[in-house]
Scaffold this active site. Structure first.
Site, PDB file in Angstrom:
ATOM      1  N   ASP A  27      16.842  21.160 -31.251  1.00  0.00           N
ATOM      2  CA  ASP A  27      15.950  20.145 -30.672  1.00  0.00           C
ATOM      3  C   ASP A  27      14.478  20.281 -31.056  1.00  0.00           C
ATOM      4  OD1 ASP A  27      17.874  18.633 -29.273  1.00  0.00           O
ATOM      5  OD2 ASP A  27      18.025  20.205 -27.763  1.00  0.00           O
ATOM      6  N   ASP A  51      22.496  12.857 -31.996  1.00  0.00           N
ATOM      7  CA  ASP A  51      21.093  13.016 -31.593  1.00  0.00           C
ATOM      8  C   ASP A  51      20.279  13.790 -32.633  1.00  0.00           C
ATOM      9  OD1 ASP A  51      23.197  13.179 -29.703  1.00  0.00           O
ATOM     10  OD2 ASP A  51      21.859  13.658 -28.066  1.00  0.00           O
TER      11      ASP A  51
END
Ligand code: GLY
Length: 394
Positions: free
Chosen positions: A114, A173
Site C-alpha cells: 500500500d 487495488d
C-alpha cells in the site's frame, strides 16, 4: 414483490426522479463552495485525531483513527493538500505538513503493497504544490521499499503476505500503487520502478479480468512457478462478483497507466472498464454504486460513496484521453456523481459526520467492517475529482 418492498422501491425511484429534476448549482460555484466548506469541516476533523494517528472514519458517534501503517494513512494529508491548493488557507497547510510528519516513517515500510496509497497521495501532492526536495526524497525511498515486494517469477508486486488463505496474493487495488512507481522513475529515480509498474499492469490485465471487463478482486499465484492458483474475493460479495471499489481501482489504474506510457492497450482496458460500470443495469440513477454490482438485496443494498468518488475522478482523467461522444459520456457521468455526492443524500453538514465530508461508504461488507460510514478516501477522491474538473473543464 411484497407491499413494503414495492413502497420502498417506489420511494427510491421517486428520489431518483427528484434527483434528476433538482436545479443544479453551476459547477464552478459548486467546486469553490465545496473547497471552502472542506477547509472548515477539516478543521473540525483535525480536532478528533489523537497524536500519531490518522483519521479513518466516524461510527456511532465516535472518531475512528488508525496507526500509520494502515493503507489509508496518506489520504488525510492528501486531502488537506487539495484543500490548501484551492483555498490557500495557511492553517490547512500547517495541518497538511504536520500530517506528513506523522506518516514519514512509512517510507521504509515493506509489510504490504500500500505504499503508493500511503506515500504518493500525501507526499506526491505535497511535492506537486511545494517542490520541496525532501518530499521528493521520501517518494523515491518509498518506491524503493515497494519494489522489494516485486516478485519476478509472478511478474507482479505481492499485495499481502503469505497466509493460511493465500500464497502470493495480488489484488486489483494494487494498480493504484503503480502511480508512485511510474512517477519515481520519471522524476530522477531508478528506471526499474516503471518497469515493475508496466510488468505488473500487464500481468493484472492478463489474469484479473473477465471478458466483460469486470475484475476479480484477488488473484493468488504460485510464487515458485508464477501460475494462477485461484481467482477469488476478499471484500466482494462473491468470487464471481464485481466488487464496486475494485472496479473503480481498475478504471483509475489503467487510465493512469495510459497517462505514463501512452500504451493503447491500457486505454482500451480503461474504456472497457468504464463502459462495464456505466452500462451496468445495477448502477443507480445517481451513479453511486451499491457496494458490489452483484450485492444481494439490490436495490436495498448499501451504497459505496468511496467507489463513486473514485470512479468520478478516474472518468474525468479518461475523458481527457477520449473525444466525441465517448468523452461526453465519461465527463457527464463524472458530473452526475459529483452532483450526487455534493447533495444532501451523501454530503455532511458543517460540524456533523465527525468532520468528514461524505457519508455512506462501505469498506468491507463481508467482514462486517465500515458499513455505511464516512471514509477518509471517499473524501480524498471526491476532492481530487473536484480539483480535476476545475483544472480541465473550467
Ligand atoms: N485497498 C483496500 C480497499 O479498497 O478497501
Amino acid at each position: 414483490m411484497k407491499k413494503t418492498n414495492l413502497a420502498v422501491a417506489l420511494l427510491i425511484l421517486g428520489s431518483s426522479i427528484s434527483f434528476a429534476q433538482t436545479t443544479r448549482k453551476p459547477m464552478g460555484q459548486l467546486i469553490n463552495d465545496e473547497f471552502k466548506f472542506a477547509a472548515e469541516q477539516y478543521k473540525i476533523l483535525a480536532k478528533n485525531i489523537p497524536e500519531g494517528k490518522t483519521p479513518q472514519s466516524f461510527e456511532k458517534g465516535k472518531s475512528i483513527n488508525y496507526d500509520i501503517k494502515w493503507w489509508c494513512s496518506g489520504f488525510y494529508s492528501g486531502s488537506l493538500w487539495y484543500i490548501y491548493e484551492q483555498t490557500k488557507d495557511q492553517n490547512i497547510k500547517k495541518e497538511a505538513e504536520a500530517a506528513l510528519k506523522v506518516i514519514e516513517p512509512n517510507q521504509s515500510y515493506t509489510g504490504n503493497h500500500d505504499l503508493g496509497f500511503m506515500m504518493y497521495c500525501s507526499f506526491g501532492n505535497a511535492y506537486r504544490l511545494t517542490g520541496k526536495a525532501e518530499y521528493k526524497a521520501v517518494i523515491q525511498r518509498s518506491a524503493e521499499s515497494l519494489a522489494t515486494r516485486y516478485r519476478p517469477v509472478v511478474k507482479s508486486i505481492q499485495s499481502w503476505n503469505k497466509s493460511k488463505m493465500w500464497e502470493c496474493p495480488v489484488i486489483i487495488d494494487n494498480m493504484m500503487n503503480l502511480e508512485m512507481m511510474n512517477w519515481a522513475s520519471d522524476n530522477g529515480g531508478d528506471k526499474k520502478y516503471k518497469e515493475i509498474a508496466v510488468t505488473h499492469a500487464n500481468t493484472t490485465l492478463k489474469n484479473h479480468f473477465r471478458p466483460d471487463f469486470s475484475s476479480f478482486h484477488v488473484v493468488d499465484y504460485n510464487p515458485q512457478t508464477g501460475e494462477v492458483i485461484k481467482k477469488a474475493t476478499w471484500q466482494g460479495a462473491a468470487n464471481c462478483s464485481a466488487w464496486a471499489r475494485g472496479q473503480g481501482w481498475a478504471l483509475y489504474g489503467y487510465t493512469m497507466m495510459y497517462r505514463f506510457t501512452k500504451d493503447e492497450n491500457y486505454l482500451k482496458q480503461a474504456k472497457g472498464i468504464a463502459n462495464f460500470i456505466l452500462n451496468h443495469p445495477n448502477l443507480p440513477a445517481d451513479k453511486i454504486p451499491f457496494w458490489d454490482f452483484d450485492a444481494q438485496g439490490i436495490p436495498f443494498a448499501k451504497r459505496d460513496a468511496s467507489a463513486g468518488a473514485l470512479i468520478a475522478s478516474a472518468l474525468l482523467e479518461l475523458s481527457q484521453y477520449t473525444s466525441g461522444s465517448e468523452k461526453t459520456t465519461f465527463k457527464s457521468a463524472a458530473e452526475t456523481i459529483i452532483y450526487s455526492l455534493s447533495g444532501s443524500a451523501y454530503h455532511a453538514k458543517l460540524g456533523e459526520n465527525g468532520g468528514f465530508l461524505l457519508m455512506h461508504s462501505t469498506g468491507a461488507y463481508p467482514l462486517n467492517s465500515e458499513i455505511d460510514v464516512p471514509l477518509i478516501y471517499a473524501d480524498y477522491y471526491y476532492l481530487e475529482a473536484l480539483a480535476r474538473y476545475k483544472k480541465w473543464y473550467l
